[in-house]
Design a protein around this motif. Structure first.
Motif, PDB file in Angstrom:
ATOM      1  N   GLY A 169       0.841  -1.270   0.024  1.00 63.27           N
ATOM      2  CA  GLY A 169      -0.108   0.015   0.155  1.00 63.27           C
ATOM      3  C   GLY A 169       0.804   1.274  -0.010  1.00 63.27           C
ATOM      4  N   TRP A 170       2.161   1.005  -0.370  1.00 65.10           N
ATOM      5  CA  TRP A 170       3.028   2.418  -0.382  1.00 65.10           C
ATOM      6  C   TRP A 170       3.881   2.461  -1.854  1.00 65.10           C
ATOM      7  CZ3 TRP A 170       4.715   5.448   4.055  1.00 65.10           C
ATOM      8  CH2 TRP A 170       3.818   5.146   5.271  1.00 65.10           C
ATOM      9  N   SER A 171       4.607   3.467  -2.050  1.00 62.64           N
ATOM     10  CA  SER A 171       5.081   3.611  -3.140  1.00 62.64           C
ATOM     11  C   SER A 171       6.456   4.267  -2.872  1.00 62.64           C
ATOM     12  CB  SER A 171       4.433   4.446  -4.197  1.00 62.64           C
ATOM     13  OG  SER A 171       4.332   5.731  -3.919  1.00 62.64           O
ATOM     14  N   ALA A 172       7.508   4.298  -3.740  1.00 64.91           N
ATOM     15  CA  ALA A 172       8.716   4.924  -3.647  1.00 64.91           C
ATOM     16  C   ALA A 172       9.260   5.701  -4.797  1.00 64.91           C
ATOM     17  CB  ALA A 172       9.948   4.061  -3.210  1.00 64.91           C
ATOM     18  N   SER A 173       9.571   6.878  -4.711  1.00 62.23           N
ATOM     19  CA  SER A 173       9.939   7.840  -5.880  1.00 62.23           C
ATOM     20  C   SER A 173      11.050   8.587  -5.856  1.00 62.23           C
ATOM     21  CB  SER A 173       8.767   8.651  -6.494  1.00 62.23           C
ATOM     22  OG  SER A 173       8.286   9.748  -5.405  1.00 62.23           O
ATOM     23  N   GLN A 174      11.797   9.144  -6.450  1.00 61.23           N
ATOM     24  CA  GLN A 174      12.992  10.115  -6.334  1.00 61.23           C
ATOM     25  C   GLN A 174      12.767  11.196  -7.014  1.00 61.23           C
ATOM     26  OE1 GLN A 174      16.930   8.325  -7.055  1.00 61.23           O
ATOM     27  NE2 GLN A 174      17.925  10.125  -6.486  1.00 61.23           N
ATOM     28  N   GLN A 175      13.126  12.519  -6.223  1.00 58.49           N
ATOM     29  CA  GLN A 175      13.264  13.925  -6.814  1.00 58.49           C
ATOM     30  C   GLN A 175      14.499  14.465  -6.515  1.00 58.49           C
ATOM     31  OE1 GLN A 175       9.390  15.728  -7.039  1.00 58.49           O
ATOM     32  NE2 GLN A 175      10.259  17.813  -7.407  1.00 58.49           N
ATOM     33  N   PRO A 229       2.524   6.440   1.216  1.00 59.44           N
ATOM     34  CA  PRO A 229       1.184   5.775   1.349  1.00 59.44           C
ATOM     35  C   PRO A 229       0.443   5.988   0.066  1.00 59.44           C
ATOM     36  CG  PRO A 229       1.288   6.770   3.289  1.00 59.44           C
ATOM     37  CD  PRO A 229       2.496   7.351   2.578  1.00 59.44           C
ATOM     38  N   LEU A 230      -0.013   5.075  -0.512  1.00 55.52           N
ATOM     39  CA  LEU A 230      -0.671   5.213  -1.950  1.00 55.52           C
ATOM     40  C   LEU A 230      -1.986   6.127  -1.585  1.00 55.52           C
ATOM     41  CD1 LEU A 230      -0.519   1.756  -3.632  1.00 55.52           C
ATOM     42  CD2 LEU A 230       0.911   3.807  -4.050  1.00 55.52           C
TER      43      LEU A 230
END
Length: 262
Positions: A156-162, A170-171
């Motif tokens: 129920g989560w996600s990961a991203s980079q900026q 959390p989604l």
């Protein structure tokens, strides 16, 4: 809309105004022209600042056009009404996060087990909602982001980079959902006419759903979405990059505003 000195990218000769200080030192800037046009934008449009920043980080910014009737912080986790967090929104959101899968504590513990000081300079919990890392981008292990995102997605989560930050989110915490809620409130109160168009701007993967959901959207020719070559049928991409893209975005928003259409 705002840029550090390092992120200006070619705008060194353009007059700027500082819109954020940290511990007394200047941190973020807009071009002087962008700041003046931002003030003008509040006349034809209901401007809703929307950011992944925490409430505390957002409150450091002196964005032209304030005070804001509504602002969205924490990637949609908090809605500020006249500067005050809406607790009913947050309580409902926290319940959705709990129902969606792993807890923040579980995710944070797993994340800590996967990182070390050779490439991570900071580990932060933001507004008791999500976690982010400040990293040395070139030192991030190959495959880390994809592997971590895959672990998160099943829970129920996600990961991203900026840039230098890797977000674990959390989604259920999503800017587009919060924007839709603010739009509903503004329409119900009569502050927005029924059928008013939603315009959006953003540059990171966490902005993608918000951009896709808008009637029209714009992103700069830099940042995470540029690296991903992300697009959508409703999307415009700036010609400029860096701080001049911020100016171009405000011009685009002004042209798309109801006053200009009239």
């Amino acid at each position: 809309m705002i840029y550090s000195r390092n992120a200006m990218s070619g705008g060194d000769e353009v007059p700027t105004v500082c819109v954020e200080h940290l511990e007394g030192a200047p941190l973020s800037f807009m071009t002087t022209a962008a700041a003046l046009r931002m003030q003008t934008l509040t006349e034809p449009a209901a401007v809703v600042p929307t950011t992944t920043r925490t409430i505390k980080q957002f409150n450091r910014i002196q964005l032209p056009g304030a005070p804001w009737r509504y602002a969205i912080t924490s990637n949609g986790g908090n809605i500020l009404v006249d500067g005050v967090p809406d607790m009913s929104w947050r309580i409902d959101l926290d319940a959705k996060v709990r129902a969606g899968g792993a807890t923040l504590s579980e995710v944070s513990a797993e994340l800590r087990s996967r990182i070390d000081d050779s490439w991570v300079t900071k580990f932060r919990i933001a507004d008791h909602l999500f976690a982010y890392l400040v990293v040395k981008p070139k030192a991030v292990p190959d495959g880390f982001l994809a592997e971590w995102d895959a672990w998160c997605r099943t829970r129920g989560w996600s990961a991203s980079q900026q840039g230098r930050k890797i977000y674990t989110m959390p989604l259920a915490v999503c800017k587009s959902i919060a924007v839709a809620e603010v739009r509903r409130r503004l329409t119900e109160s009569g502050e927005l006419v029924t059928g008013a168009r939603t315009l959006a701007a953003g540059d990171g993967a966490l902005d993608a759903e918000m951009l896709r959901a808008a009637d029209s959207a714009i992103r700069p020719r830099h940042g995470e979405l540029e690296q991903l070559n992300w697009t959508s049928p409703n999307l415009t991409i700036t010609q400029a990059s860096g701080i001049m893209a911020g100016e171009e975005i405000i011009d685009w928003l002004l042209r798309a505003s109801p006053a200009h259409e009239d």
